[in-house]
Design an enzyme around this catalytic site. Structure first.
Site, PDB file in Angstrom:
ATOM      1  N   GLY A  16       0.146   8.044   3.393  1.00 33.36           N
ATOM      2  CA  GLY A  16      -1.372   8.217   3.779  1.00 33.36           C
ATOM      3  C   GLY A  16      -1.551   9.240   4.959  1.00 33.36           C
ATOM      4  N   THR A  36      -4.193  -2.234  11.289  1.00 34.04           N
ATOM      5  CA  THR A  36      -3.757  -2.231  12.565  1.00 34.04           C
ATOM      6  C   THR A  36      -4.192  -1.184  13.230  1.00 34.04           C
ATOM      7  OG1 THR A  36      -1.767  -2.763  11.305  1.00 34.04           O
ATOM      8  CG2 THR A  36      -1.443  -2.290  13.804  1.00 34.04           C
ATOM      9  N   VAL A  76      -2.672   1.633  -0.205  1.00 30.49           N
ATOM     10  CA  VAL A  76      -2.042   0.463   0.372  1.00 30.49           C
ATOM     11  C   VAL A  76      -1.319  -0.114  -0.701  1.00 30.49           C
ATOM     12  CG1 VAL A  76      -4.214   0.060   1.744  1.00 30.49           C
ATOM     13  CG2 VAL A  76      -4.206  -0.951  -0.468  1.00 30.49           C
ATOM     14  N   LYS A  77      -0.647  -1.227  -0.284  1.00 30.93           N
ATOM     15  CA  LYS A  77       0.253  -1.876  -1.333  1.00 30.93           C
ATOM     16  C   LYS A  77      -0.359  -2.250  -2.652  1.00 30.93           C
ATOM     17  CE  LYS A  77       3.741  -5.239  -0.888  1.00 30.93           C
ATOM     18  NZ  LYS A  77       3.704  -5.913  -2.274  1.00 30.93           N
ATOM     19  N   ALA A  78       0.021  -2.018  -4.002  1.00 30.83           N
ATOM     20  CA  ALA A  78      -0.450  -2.352  -5.222  1.00 30.83           C
ATOM     21  C   ALA A  78      -0.790  -3.786  -5.104  1.00 30.83           C
ATOM     22  CB  ALA A  78       0.336  -1.841  -6.372  1.00 30.83           C
ATOM     23  N   SER A 130       2.194  11.614  -7.230  1.00 26.06           N
ATOM     24  CA  SER A 130       3.655  11.720  -7.348  1.00 26.06           C
ATOM     25  C   SER A 130       4.262  13.063  -6.362  1.00 26.06           C
ATOM     26  CB  SER A 130       4.049  11.805  -8.667  1.00 26.06           C
ATOM     27  OG  SER A 130       5.619  12.225  -8.633  1.00 26.06           O
ATOM     28  N   LYS A 184       0.459   8.336 -14.806  1.00 32.35           N
ATOM     29  CA  LYS A 184       1.490   8.201 -13.725  1.00 32.35           C
ATOM     30  C   LYS A 184       2.745   7.331 -14.059  1.00 32.35           C
ATOM     31  CE  LYS A 184       3.480   8.608  -9.609  1.00 32.35           C
ATOM     32  NZ  LYS A 184       3.613   7.273  -8.793  1.00 32.35           N
ATOM     33  N   HIS A 187       4.724   9.125 -16.521  1.00 32.57           N
ATOM     34  CA  HIS A 187       5.721  10.166 -15.589  1.00 32.57           C
ATOM     35  C   HIS A 187       6.870   9.456 -14.788  1.00 32.57           C
ATOM     36  CE1 HIS A 187       6.761  11.405 -11.382  1.00 32.57           C
ATOM     37  NE2 HIS A 187       6.496  12.624 -12.037  1.00 32.57           N
ATOM     38  N   ASN A 188       6.730   8.309 -14.377  1.00 35.25           N
ATOM     39  CA  ASN A 188       7.820   7.453 -13.752  1.00 35.25           C
ATOM     40  C   ASN A 188       8.884   7.147 -14.750  1.00 35.25           C
ATOM     41  OD1 ASN A 188       5.989   7.894 -11.587  1.00 35.25           O
ATOM     42  ND2 ASN A 188       6.766   5.942 -10.544  1.00 35.25           N
ATOM     43  N   GLU A 191      10.757   9.870 -15.779  1.00 36.12           N
ATOM     44  CA  GLU A 191      11.682  10.332 -14.528  1.00 36.12           C
ATOM     45  C   GLU A 191      13.143   9.498 -14.505  1.00 36.12           C
ATOM     46  OE1 GLU A 191       9.477   9.743 -10.618  1.00 36.12           O
ATOM     47  OE2 GLU A 191      11.032   8.810  -9.967  1.00 36.12           O
ATOM     48  N   TYR A 192      12.676   8.196 -14.937  1.00 40.67           N
ATOM     49  CA  TYR A 192      13.801   7.310 -15.255  1.00 40.67           C
ATOM     50  C   TYR A 192      14.935   7.967 -15.999  1.00 40.67           C
ATOM     51  CZ  TYR A 192      12.577   2.439 -13.055  1.00 40.67           C
ATOM     52  OH  TYR A 192      12.320   1.573 -12.248  1.00 40.67           O
TER      53      TYR A 192
HETATM   54  C1  LIG Z   1      -1.377  -0.266   8.652  1.00 37.53           C
HETATM   55  O1  LIG Z   1      -0.406   0.225   9.405  1.00 37.53           O
HETATM   56  C2  LIG Z   1       0.751  -0.776   9.072  1.00 37.53           C
HETATM   57  C3  LIG Z   1       1.973  -0.291  10.457  1.00 37.53           C
HETATM   58  O2  LIG Z   1       2.230   1.089  10.159  1.00 37.53           O
HETATM   59  C4  LIG Z   1       1.271  -0.709   7.692  1.00 37.53           C
HETATM   60  O3  LIG Z   1       2.541  -1.391   7.563  1.00 37.53           O
HETATM   61  C5  LIG Z   1       0.284  -0.935   6.818  1.00 37.53           C
HETATM   62  O4  LIG Z   1       0.634  -0.710   5.509  1.00 37.53           O
HETATM   63  C6  LIG Z   1      -1.009   0.139   7.172  1.00 37.53           C
HETATM   64  N1  LIG Z   1      -2.130  -0.316   6.122  1.00 37.53           N
HETATM   65  C7  LIG Z   1      -3.124  -1.049   6.056  1.00 37.53           C
HETATM   66  C8  LIG Z   1      -3.869  -1.002   4.998  1.00 37.53           C
HETATM   67  O5  LIG Z   1      -3.253  -1.491   7.169  1.00 37.53           O
END
Ligand SMILES: *[C@@H]1O[C@H](CO)[C@@H](O)[C@H](O)[C@H]1NC(C)=O
Ligand SMILES: *[C@@H]1O[C@H](CO)[C@@H](O)[C@H](O)[C@H]1NC(C)=O
Length: 490
Positions: A16, A36, A76-78, A130, A184, A187-188, A191-192
């Protein structure tokens, strides 16, 4: 604060942050937010200092900083986190605003999100990105798809932020709905496959030829000047040259157990769902599975014998050239399969995919970037409706030229007992694909024998007995009934 920012980004992990810095370098003002909030302050005081980057301490503040239509990238995490942030953003957005998911989401989620947000008047874009952390900072390959109305608003930012090859950006509109994340994913998967092929070549040179890591690096270095010129060959060369403090190549100390999760597996599963023979990616995933049962393999190595690898007495130079051709031919098959899969997906999910555009996006910035992708771009530019890469003149000639060496390698490694799942499955596919008549006729007979599943007759045998389109069932044994099974299948 007034609306000053061209785009906002949520999620200040390394990817990010790097993407923000990259966009700022390209002249855009970016608003940064992280749950955070200390992370936001730290970023502003350090990496982002003096750049066109503003920080937000709440979602509301972030949205107030954005010019309309608002554009927000989620990194952010999927999974649930993406839905959660979409929910949090909605109250502060207006019709026509754009939410872009730049994470590693599974494409069905992007299909769902595009449709759900469309109902609310919002535009959703699921974008593959990517290139890892380096790519994010200096130019990734970006594969956006989703609500087409979003594209004109994000085009300039995305194309300027992406990697450039020969003055062309490695980013273009992929297509509707979840197609960006789908491409994507493929693509991955590819890549494998590329990685697996390279490891097989390494194994052959190491165990078959008894070459050292340094010698193998020299072979790869030569290959990287020819048709195999690519990022993955380049980094492999560097890895093989990397010695630990004691002078021993580090790669020889690494536990040979590879994990596989996410995109490679998704590609293989989707290929099965769509009934497409994407065998090389499948083998690449299974090879990782086999590697990961290390302890069992160690036990098996004690009880399962094989041939002794005898010193190679043939022409070594010829063999290494053959190996290069085997890798090249297998790679052509792998990409042909990948594009077959995308064609089928376009049909199945009703997307308009631009294959030359996709190849162009993969030419730079991403992990599979290579000279080879330039040739694929040319093939699809020449003929956008190309049925299969193997029908293109360039690749048709290339695979015919590679064929003899490819076969010699697989024959020799079979005699040696060195596994080549990716090389071999590529050749089997090639031989199956170019075969007019396959033994599936016998298979159909077997199915009809035990399950009365019926079969069709070849056109040249249409007659009074066998009509076109007729489902034929035969009483193979002379016993039992004549009922065909239409309600179950085997
Ligand atoms: C915010 O920052 C933390 C610490 O680096 C991180 O783990 C987290 O994934 C970040 N993303 C979001 C959406 O808050
Ligand atoms: C497909 O992509 C190529 C390369 O980006 C572009 O030149 C071409 O116009 C596109 N074709 C269509 C039909 O959009």
């Amino acid at each position: 604060m007034s609306a000053v920012a061209d785009i906002g980004l949520i999620g200040l992990a390394v990817m990010g942050q790097n993407l923000i810095l990259n966009m700022a370098d390209k002249g855009f003002t970016v608003a940064a937010y992280n749950r955070t909030t200390s992370k936001v302050d730290h970023f502003l005081e350090n990496e982002a200092k003096g750049k066109s980057i503003v920080g937000a301490h709440s979602i509301e503040e972030l949205c107030s900083q954005l010019k309309t239509p608002r554009k927000i990238i989620l990194l952010v995490k999927a999974g649930d986190a993406v839905d959660s942030f979409i929910d949090q953003l909605e109250p502060f957005l207006e019709k026509g605003d754009i939410i872009i998911d730049g994470g590693n989401s599974h494409f069905p989620d992007s299909v769902r999100r595009t449709a759900a947000l469309e109902k609310k008047g919002l535009l959703f874009v699921g974008s593959g990105v990517s290139g890892g952390e380096e790519g994010a900072r200096h130019g990734p390959s970006i594969m956006p798809g989703g609500a087409p109305d979003a594209w004109p608003h994000i085009k300039e930012i995305f194309q300027k932020t992406a990697a450039q090859v020969d003055g062309q950006p490695c980013c273009d509109w992929v297509g509707e709905s979840g197609s960006g994340h789908y491409v994507k994913m493929v693509h991955n998967g590819i890549e494998y496959g590329d990685m697996q092929l390279i490891t097989e070549a390494y194994d052959i040179l190491k165990r078959g030829f008894g070459m050292s890591e340094g010698e193998i690096a020299a072979v790869f270095e030569t290959w990287n000047k020819g048709v195999l010129d690519s990022y993955l060959i380049e980094i492999t060369t560097e890895i093989l040259k990397y010695n630990d403090d004691d002078g021993v190549p580090l790669v020889t100390k690494i536990l040979d157990s590879a994990s596989q999760k996410g995109t490679g597996k998704w590609t293989a599963v989707n290929a099965l769902d769509l009934g497409m023979p994407v065998t090389l990616i499948g083998e690449a995933v299974f090879s990782r599975c086999l590697s990961s049962i290390k302890e069992e393999r160690v036990r098996a190595s004690k009880v399962l014998g094989g041939p002794q690898i005898e010193a190679f007495t043939g022409d070594k130079k010829q063999f290494i050239d053959d190996l290069e051709q085997a890798l090249y031919a297998s790679k052509i098959v792998s990409y042909a399969q990948g594009f077959m899969l995308m064609r089928e997906a376009a049909k199945e999910y009703k997307w308009n995919l631009n294959y030359s555009g996709i190849a162009l996006m993969w030419r730079g910035g991403c992990i599979i970037r290579s000279v080879f992708l330039g040739d694929i771009t040319s093939a699809y530019t020449k003929n956008p409706n190309l049925e299969n890469l193997l029908f293109d003149d360039f690749f048709n000639k290339a695979i015919h030229k590679a064929q003899p060496g490819w076969r010699r390698i697989i024959a020799q490694t079979a005699l040696w007992g060195i596994p080549t799942p990716a090389f071999s499955t590529a050749l089997s596919f090639f031989d199956g694909y170019r075969t007019e008549r396959l033994p599936a006729s016998l298979l159909q007979a077997q199915r009809d024998y035990f399950g009365a599943h019926t079969f069709r007759i070849l056109p040249q045998f249409y007659s009074d007995k066998y009509a076109e389109g007729q489902d034929v069932h035969v009483n193979w044994t002379g016993r039992g009934g004549n009922v065909s099974a239409s309600t179950y299948s085997a």
